[in-house]
Design a protein around this motif. Structure first.
Motif, PDB file in Angstrom:
ATOM      1  N   MET A  92       0.861  -1.188   0.000  1.00 20.36           N
ATOM      2  CA  MET A  92       0.000   0.000   0.000  1.00 20.36           C
ATOM      3  C   MET A  92       0.890   1.228   0.000  1.00 20.36           C
ATOM      4  O   MET A  92       1.958   1.225   0.600  1.00 20.36           O
ATOM      5  N   ALA A  93       0.442   2.270  -0.687  1.00 20.97           N
ATOM      6  CA  ALA A  93       1.155   3.551  -0.672  1.00 20.97           C
ATOM      7  C   ALA A  93       0.144   4.660  -0.438  1.00 20.97           C
ATOM      8  O   ALA A  93      -1.030   4.546  -0.822  1.00 20.97           O
ATOM      9  N   HIS A  94       0.612   5.715   0.219  1.00 20.67           N
ATOM     10  CA  HIS A  94      -0.236   6.883   0.413  1.00 20.67           C
ATOM     11  C   HIS A  94       0.605   8.144   0.474  1.00 20.67           C
ATOM     12  O   HIS A  94       1.802   8.094   0.746  1.00 20.67           O
ATOM     13  N   ILE A  95      -0.043   9.251   0.177  1.00 23.05           N
ATOM     14  CA  ILE A  95       0.530  10.560   0.453  1.00 23.05           C
ATOM     15  C   ILE A  95       0.015  10.942   1.834  1.00 23.05           C
ATOM     16  O   ILE A  95      -1.196  10.932   2.068  1.00 23.05           O
ATOM     17  N   ALA A  96       0.937  11.218   2.750  1.00 18.25           N
ATOM     18  CA  ALA A  96       0.574  11.632   4.101  1.00 18.25           C
ATOM     19  C   ALA A  96       0.778  13.138   4.199  1.00 18.25           C
ATOM     20  O   ALA A  96       1.884  13.633   3.965  1.00 18.25           O
ATOM     21  N   ILE A  97      -0.289  13.841   4.528  1.00 13.20           N
ATOM     22  CA  ILE A  97      -0.213  15.287   4.717  1.00 13.20           C
ATOM     23  C   ILE A  97      -0.414  15.547   6.205  1.00 13.20           C
ATOM     24  O   ILE A  97      -1.456  15.208   6.771  1.00 13.20           O
ATOM     25  N   THR A  98       0.624  16.086   6.818  1.00 13.40           N
ATOM     26  CA  THR A  98       0.562  16.377   8.243  1.00 13.40           C
ATOM     27  C   THR A  98       0.733  17.869   8.449  1.00 13.40           C
ATOM     28  O   THR A  98       1.252  18.577   7.597  1.00 13.40           O
ATOM     29  N   TYR A  99       0.286  18.309   9.598  1.00  9.21           N
ATOM     30  CA  TYR A  99       0.284  19.717   9.921  1.00  9.21           C
ATOM     31  C   TYR A  99       1.144  19.919  11.154  1.00  9.21           C
ATOM     32  O   TYR A  99       0.865  19.363  12.216  1.00  9.21           O
ATOM     33  N   ALA A 100       2.212  20.681  11.015  1.00 13.58           N
ATOM     34  CA  ALA A 100       3.183  20.861  12.094  1.00 13.58           C
ATOM     35  C   ALA A 100       2.720  21.918  13.094  1.00 13.58           C
ATOM     36  O   ALA A 100       2.097  22.906  12.731  1.00 13.58           O
ATOM     37  N   VAL A 101       3.048  21.685  14.348  1.00 13.52           N
ATOM     38  CA  VAL A 101       2.858  22.646  15.418  1.00 13.52           C
ATOM     39  C   VAL A 101       4.206  22.777  16.112  1.00 13.52           C
ATOM     40  O   VAL A 101       4.723  21.792  16.657  1.00 13.52           O
ATOM     41  N   ASP A 102       4.804  23.959  16.037  1.00 12.80           N
ATOM     42  CA  ASP A 102       6.143  24.191  16.592  1.00 12.80           C
ATOM     43  C   ASP A 102       7.145  23.152  16.097  1.00 12.80           C
ATOM     44  O   ASP A 102       7.977  22.648  16.855  1.00 12.80           O
ATOM     45  N   GLY A 103       7.024  22.784  14.823  1.00 10.59           N
ATOM     46  CA  GLY A 103       7.956  21.852  14.198  1.00 10.59           C
ATOM     47  C   GLY A 103       7.655  20.387  14.428  1.00 10.59           C
ATOM     48  O   GLY A 103       8.314  19.519  13.879  1.00 10.59           O
ATOM     49  N   VAL A 104       6.634  20.071  15.217  1.00  9.61           N
ATOM     50  CA  VAL A 104       6.294  18.681  15.527  1.00  9.61           C
ATOM     51  C   VAL A 104       5.116  18.245  14.655  1.00  9.61           C
ATOM     52  O   VAL A 104       4.073  18.907  14.632  1.00  9.61           O
ATOM     53  N   THR A 105       5.290  17.123  13.940  1.00 10.37           N
ATOM     54  CA  THR A 105       4.200  16.600  13.115  1.00 10.37           C
ATOM     55  C   THR A 105       3.602  15.322  13.682  1.00 10.37           C
ATOM     56  O   THR A 105       2.479  14.966  13.339  1.00 10.37           O
ATOM     57  N   ALA A 106       4.352  14.594  14.530  1.00  7.81           N
ATOM     58  CA  ALA A 106       3.844  13.334  15.085  1.00  7.81           C
ATOM     59  C   ALA A 106       4.454  13.062  16.449  1.00  7.81           C
ATOM     60  O   ALA A 106       5.606  13.423  16.707  1.00  7.81           O
ATOM     61  N   ASP A 107       3.658  12.433  17.285  1.00  5.81           N
ATOM     62  CA  ASP A 107       4.126  11.910  18.568  1.00  5.81           C
ATOM     63  C   ASP A 107       4.018  10.395  18.470  1.00  5.81           C
ATOM     64  O   ASP A 107       2.908   9.847  18.397  1.00  5.81           O
ATOM     65  N   TRP A 108       5.183   9.722  18.430  1.00  9.95           N
ATOM     66  CA  TRP A 108       5.226   8.277  18.235  1.00  9.95           C
ATOM     67  C   TRP A 108       5.073   7.551  19.553  1.00  9.95           C
ATOM     68  O   TRP A 108       5.656   7.937  20.565  1.00  9.95           O
ATOM     69  N   LEU A 109       4.292   6.470  19.526  1.00 10.75           N
ATOM     70  CA  LEU A 109       3.962   5.697  20.715  1.00 10.75           C
ATOM     71  C   LEU A 109       4.439   4.254  20.527  1.00 10.75           C
ATOM     72  O   LEU A 109       5.385   4.017  19.781  1.00 10.75           O
ATOM     73  N   GLU A 110       3.773   3.305  21.168  1.00 10.26           N
ATOM     74  CA  GLU A 110       4.192   1.904  21.109  1.00 10.26           C
ATOM     75  C   GLU A 110       3.896   1.280  19.744  1.00 10.26           C
ATOM     76  O   GLU A 110       3.042   1.755  18.997  1.00 10.26           O
ATOM     77  N   HIS A 111       4.607   0.195  19.457  1.00 14.05           N
ATOM     78  CA  HIS A 111       4.363  -0.544  18.215  1.00 14.05           C
ATOM     79  C   HIS A 111       3.006  -1.238  18.262  1.00 14.05           C
ATOM     80  O   HIS A 111       2.530  -1.628  19.330  1.00 14.05           O
TER      81      HIS A 111
END
Length: 126
Positions: A92-111
């Motif tokens: 599968m492929a996708h274009i991911a569009i994220t929106y940054a807040v103070d340079g942060v786009t994601a908070d990574w958690l557990e697998h």
């Protein structure tokens, strides 16, 4: 560039399409081999996925897994814990569009565990 094993399970490649300043949107072309997926994560200002190839699964915490196909568009609201990736039998492929807040786009958690990935059941807990 390959996806970091800290944030992904399986073979994933990520190619940035564009990135604005520390408070703007960014887009990446993300490609998952069959069985590959993200870890659980959130986005401070949301994320939109444009599915461009194959078949995948997406799941928000507390909800059932959803199957997505080429042409589908998925929105994850700010702060919603979720994962996404290929099905066990299809890339599968996708274009991911994220929106940054103070340079942060994601908070990574557990697998995502294999049981969570393959089960497709409503995920419960914190």
């Amino acid at each position: 560039m390959p996806g970091s094993p800290e944030n992904f399970t399986g073979e994933v490649s990520i190619q940035s399409q564009y990135a604005g300043d520390e408070n703007s949107e960014r887009a990446s072309d993300v490609r998952f081999s069959a069985g590959a997926r993200t870890a659980w994560h959130t986005h401070p200002d949301g994320q939109r996925l444009l599915i461009t190839k194959g078949t995948g699964w997406v799941q928000e915490w507390g909800k059932k897994r959803i199957t997505v196909h080429k042409g589908d568009v998925v929105w994850f609201a700010p702060g919603v814990k979720h994962w996404h990736g290929a099905t066990k039998d299809s890339a599968m492929a996708h274009i991911a569009i994220t929106y940054a807040v103070d340079g942060v786009t994601a908070d990574w958690l557990e697998h995502v565990t294999d049981d969570q990935y393959l089960g497709g059941k409503r995920v419960q807990g914190a």
